[in-house]
Enzyme design. Structure first.
Site, mmCIF file in Angstrom:
data_model
loop_
_atom_site.group_PDB
_atom_site.id
_atom_site.type_symbol
_atom_site.label_atom_id
_atom_site.label_comp_id
_atom_site.label_asym_id
_atom_site.label_seq_id
_atom_site.Cartn_x
_atom_site.Cartn_y
_atom_site.Cartn_z
ATOM 1 N N CYS A 121 0.826 -1.218 0.000
ATOM 2 C CA CYS A 121 0.000 0.000 0.000
ATOM 3 C C CYS A 121 0.856 1.261 0.000
ATOM 4 O O CYS A 121 0.707 2.120 -0.853
ATOM 5 C CB CYS A 121 -0.921 0.018 1.206
ATOM 6 S SG CYS A 121 -2.279 -1.124 1.034
ATOM 7 N N HIS A 122 1.734 1.385 1.000
ATOM 8 C CA HIS A 122 2.510 2.608 1.109
ATOM 9 C C HIS A 122 3.990 2.349 1.314
ATOM 10 O O HIS A 122 4.725 3.220 1.759
ATOM 11 C CB HIS A 122 1.949 3.506 2.217
ATOM 12 C CG HIS A 122 0.496 3.833 2.021
ATOM 13 N ND1 HIS A 122 -0.499 3.182 2.699
ATOM 14 C CD2 HIS A 122 -0.114 4.679 1.187
ATOM 15 C CE1 HIS A 122 -1.662 3.632 2.298
ATOM 16 N NE2 HIS A 122 -1.470 4.544 1.379
ATOM 17 N N GLY A 123 4.411 1.100 1.026
ATOM 18 C CA GLY A 123 5.837 0.807 0.968
ATOM 19 C C GLY A 123 6.568 0.607 2.279
ATOM 20 O O GLY A 123 7.775 0.834 2.349
ATOM 21 N N PRO A 136 6.407 4.437 5.979
ATOM 22 C CA PRO A 136 5.595 5.320 6.821
ATOM 23 C C PRO A 136 5.053 4.676 8.099
ATOM 24 O O PRO A 136 4.596 5.380 8.987
ATOM 25 C CB PRO A 136 4.436 5.718 5.906
ATOM 26 C CG PRO A 136 4.319 4.609 4.909
ATOM 27 C CD PRO A 136 5.710 4.064 4.730
#
Lengths: 157, 448
Positions: A121-123, A136
């Site tokens: 999703c956001h690494g 994150p």
């Protein structure tokens, strides 16, 4: 003064059942533990079980993987915690497979560092102990309460 | 309720008898027929009527869809497919309801921006504006809840992300209370369905208050000056009712075009994949109308003082909505309409572009690099990303309300206002442009 207090208590007592009905029901609570038979899991393999509706990973780590994970210095970690505190037996990793950023499910990423996980999703990148390495997400993957009922049986929850 | 004294005279004995007991005919006469309306309202002022039309469409289609939908995690997705394939005209009803939400938001955005352009929120219409913001909030909640009902991948994971966000603010006990379990599951779906059915009627109730407030103080208008007498107004019937019927017809043509020819224009493919709690879709996107708020949420990827990035994102998103409530007090200018405020006019249109950009950015994957400037240590490209764009957009969004609105009232020199609505309208027709009235302000507004 007294009547206002009495009315306040009355309102609160009446409102409570309407609020509390939304909390997890007795049936939901009854399913709050999951038992896992460890015999079919081979070294290096990981299975996903559902515990309280959450995907929970049970992974049998090889001694090489454990050595590699434990070689990472605490100072490199965003949420420092030694691997020894996250597992009861070095061989068995039990973590909740939900990214601590926004609740996505990371994937096993053998090409990545320390045979860890990557959240698409956001690494966010986690190591083989479920500790956050990059990205994150603020915290390590959560470790659920669990107990070894025998050498081959674990109860999560 | 209607501004001005009632002009209704019962025509016969029966009507006099009814009027003395329940003056409902008088009420309809004063509010729907003779209600005095400024004679210079343009098309942007018809969106209130369009919104009422949208609300009725959503309630009617929603009630019939609920006759076939099953709010159960194991059955919901299939029941939606059953509606699409087997229920008579089910495809039509669902496509109207689904796209109706998008058109509802298109209309509400025009309506809100109209209010910001013409300063419709200013004295004496603050309460009218606040009621409108409450309706907007309720609409967003209803839209989000409806989005979760088909129990698709998008539904399930959208619900996950949003409820986890509230958890960042209010803790795990709160999310478990909201979910009715330890994750988004069947109890969550059932309560979301119940609330999705309830909220439109709450919207209807607040809309009644909104229209009551409107009819108490009267419409604002493009000049921003108050009607000075009958020469400045026309009765609602037939002048504006005719206009409403016309715009609703045009609006319906666009609406019908999407329903029949591009029903999934606003949708996402993952909305047609059944929800799977073990597999996250690669990219989670909200509906387009919530994109701007989602972009602001994701833009906060840094910690601020003791607030971590996750909580800061939630506070930013809630603040973006919350700030609308105090707009009537943030704007210090006495001139209502942006037509007479040259600097505000620019700031307003930049704000519109900014909001459109944020809405777009919110639908893109967060890490996308727009302008590559280099390569990171791990080989991934680095540079100006969607997150950076969202940060700039968020900064302007808040600056518009917190800095521009209060300061412009002090430093901007407004153009000369016409003396009356009639003069503004007739002056234009003569081709003479705005006649310069006596005593027009030619200096920054004086503060007393």
């Amino acid at each position: 003064m007294f009547s206002a207090a009495a009315a306040g208590v009355g309102v609160a007592v009446t409102a409570w059942p309407f609020i509390d009905q939304m909390n997890p029901s007795a049936a939901t609570q009854a399913l709050s533990t999951t038992e896992v038979d460890l015999t079919p899991i081979t070294p290096g393999q990981q299975i996903t079980v559902m515990w309280q509706g959450k995907p929970t990973w049970v992974r049998r780590r090889t001694p090489e993987e454990v050595a590699q994970i434990r070689a990472i210095p605490n100072s490199e970690l965003k949420d420092p915690q030694p691997d020894q505190e996250r597992v009861q037996k070095a061989e068995w990793l039990v973590v909740i497979g939900i990214c601590t950023h926004l609740g996505c499910i990371p994937n096993r990423d053998n090409s990545g560092e320390q045979g860890g996980y990557l959240c698409a999703c956001h690494g966010s990148v986690y190591d083989g102990s479920g500790r956050i390495m990059r990205g994150p997400a603020p915290l390590n993957l959560a470790v659920p309460p669990y107990a070894f009922l025998s050498d081959t049986l674990v109860r999560i929850g | 309720m209607a501004s001005g004294p009632s002009t209704y005279t019962p025509s016969n004995g029966l009507m006099r008898w009814l009027d003395a007991r329940l003056p409902i005919v008088r009420f309809a006469n004063d509010n729907l027929l003779t209600f005095p309306t400024p004679k210079n309202l343009n098309y942007s002022y018809t969106f209130g009527a369009i919104l009422l039309y949208c609300l009725v469409i959503q309630i009617v289609t929603g009630i019939v869809l609920a006759m076939h939908f099953v709010p159960n995690a194991a059955l919901a997705f299939n029941s939606v497919e059953y509606i699409m394939r087997d229920v008579n005209y089910g495809w039509l009803l669902r496509y109207i309801h689904m796209n109706g939400a998008s058109f509802f938001f298109i209309a509400v955005y025009v309506h809100i921006l109209r209010g910001l352009y013409y300063g419709s929120y200013k004295d004496p219409r603050e309460v009218l504006w606040i009621l409108g913001v409450i309706i907007f909030l309720l609409m967003m909640a209803t839209g989000f809840l409806g989005y979760t009902l088909p129990w698709s991948q998008m539904s399930l994971w959208g619900a996950n992300v949003i409820t986890n966000l509230l958890g960042a603010l209010l803790g795990t006990d709160f999310t478990q209370w909201l979910w009715g379990g330890f994750s988004v599951d069947n109890p969550t779906l059932q309560r979301f369905f119940s609330l999705h059915y309830l909220l439109p009627f709450v919207i209807l109730g607040v809309s009644v208050l909104h229209i009551w407030a409107l009819h108490h103080v009267g419409n604002s208008n493009p000049t921003g000056i108050d009607p000075k007498g009958p020469q400045d107004t026309v009765p609602l019937m037939p002048y504006y009712t005719a206009k409403y019927f016309f715009v609703i017809t045009v609006f319906t043509i666009f609406f019908a075009f999407v329903v029949f020819y591009a029903p999934n224009l606003f949708g996402h493919v993952d909305h047609y994949v059944e929800g799977n709690p073990l597999k996250t879709p690669a990219h989670i996107a909200p509906e387009w109308y919530l994109g701007a708020f989602y972009a602001m949420l994701r833009a906060m990827d840094f910690n601020f003082l003791f607030i971590d990035s996750k909580l800061l994102g939630v506070l930013t998103m809630l603040g973006a909505i919350g700030i609308l409530f105090i707009v009537p007090w943030l704007d210090t200018s006495k001139v209502r309409s942006a037509n007479y405020r040259p600097v505000y006019w620019w700031c307003f249109w930049i704000f519109v572009a900014d909001y459109a950009m944020l809405s777009w950015a919110g639908l893109q994957p967060a890490g996308v690099i727009l302008l590559q400037t280099g390569v990171g240590a791990d080989g991934a490209p680095t540079g100006f990303s969607i997150t950076h764009l969202s940060q700039i957009g968020t900064a302007y969004y808040f600056a518009f309300f917190i800095i521009i609105m209060p300061l412009l009232g002090l430093f901007e020199t407004p153009r000369a206002l016409p003396e009356s609505i009639a003069q503004a309208v007739l002056g234009k027709k003569r081709g003479g442009g705005a006649a310069a009235p006596a005593g027009a302000a030619a200096a920054p507004e004086s503060r007393v």
